[in-house]
Enzyme design. Structure first.
Site, PDB file in Angstrom:
ATOM      1  N   HIS A 103       1.001  -1.233  -0.078  1.00 31.03           N
ATOM      2  CA  HIS A 103      -0.071   0.040   0.170  1.00 31.03           C
ATOM      3  C   HIS A 103       0.951   1.231  -0.033  1.00 31.03           C
ATOM      4  O   HIS A 103       0.604   2.175  -0.616  1.00 31.03           O
ATOM      5  CB  HIS A 103      -0.820  -0.077   1.222  1.00 31.03           C
ATOM      6  N   GLU A 104       1.741   1.244   0.944  1.00 36.41           N
ATOM      7  CA  GLU A 104       2.775   2.604   0.912  1.00 36.41           C
ATOM      8  C   GLU A 104       3.783   2.523  -0.172  1.00 36.41           C
ATOM      9  O   GLU A 104       3.964   3.847  -0.519  1.00 36.41           O
ATOM     10  CB  GLU A 104       3.325   2.216   2.182  1.00 36.41           C
ATOM     11  N   ILE A 105       4.216   1.498  -0.640  1.00 31.37           N
ATOM     12  CA  ILE A 105       5.116   1.633  -1.708  1.00 31.37           C
ATOM     13  C   ILE A 105       4.289   2.043  -3.057  1.00 31.37           C
ATOM     14  O   ILE A 105       4.805   3.046  -4.052  1.00 31.37           O
ATOM     15  CB  ILE A 105       5.803   0.341  -2.108  1.00 31.37           C
TER      16      ILE A 105
END
Length: 163
Positions: free
Chosen positions: A133-135
Site C-alpha cells: 500500500h505505502e510503496i
C-alpha cells in the site's frame, strides 16, 4: 518532532511518484520523526512522505506500538507471491473510508535504513499489505486505483459526504 498537516484526497500530489532519497542526514531523521508523530495522531498504521507533501521515497509503518515504528527508505518490491488475499485498506489522506483490496499475500522488499544501509526482507500478512500500500503511494498510485470503478466511485461519494 512536529505534527504535520496531511494532504487530503484528491490533492494532485497523491498521484505523483516520489523521488529517491540520496542524503541520509539529520533532515531525513527529522522527516521520519515528523511522519511518525503525524501517523500516530491521524491515527494510522502507515504513512509516506507524500502524505505530508514531501515527495521523497520514505515510509513509516507501525503495526504495534510496543514494537515501535519501522522506517523504509527507497523501498521497492523485488518479489511477490502468486497467492493473493483481500484486506481492508484506507488512507490517512482519506479518513473514514475503507474498502477491501486484493494483493499478494507475501512480498520481498529491498529498502535502505536511515543510515543508508541496503537491506532485503520478506513480509506476510498485514505487514505485506502495508508495504504494498505505502510503496504504491510512493509510486503515485493512490489506493483507490486498486478498486473497481464502481467501488472507487462509491468510496469517493462516501468521502465527499464526510467532508
Amino acid at each position: 518532532m512536529a505534527l504535520r498537516p496531511i494532504i487530503r484526497f484528491p490533492h494532485p500530489t497523491l498521484g505523483i511518484s516520489a523521488e529517491i532519497v540520496t542524503r541520509f542526514d539529520d533532515d531525513l531523521r527529522a522527516l521520519v520523526d515528523d511522519l511518525t508523530e503525524t501517523m500516530r495522531a491521524a491515527p494510522g498504521i502507515g504513512i509516506t512522505a507524500p502524505h505530508i507533501g514531501v515527495l521523497k521515497r520514505v515510509t513509516v509503518i507501525e503495526l504495534d506500538r510496543q514494537t515501535g515504528p519501522r522506517c523504509f527508505v527507497n523501498p521497492e518490491i523485488v518479489w511477490h507471491s502468486e497467492v493473493t488475499a483481500r484486506h481492508s485498506e484506507g488512507s490517512v489522506s482519506m479518513p473514514g473510508i475503507s474498502e477491501d483490496v486484493e494483493r499478494p499475500m507475501g512480498v520481498r522488499v529491498r529498502y535502505q535504513t536511515m543510515a543508508g544501509e541496503t537491506r532485503e526482507e520478506e513480509a506476510s500478512g498485514l505487514m505485506a499489505v502495508c508495504l504494498q500500500h505505502e510503496i504504491d503511494q510512493l509510486d503515485g498510485i493512490f489506493w483507490l486505483r486498486r478498486l473497481s470503478r464502481l467501488k472507487r466511485d462509491r468510496a469517493v461519494k462516501r468521502f465527499e459526504k464526510l467532508r
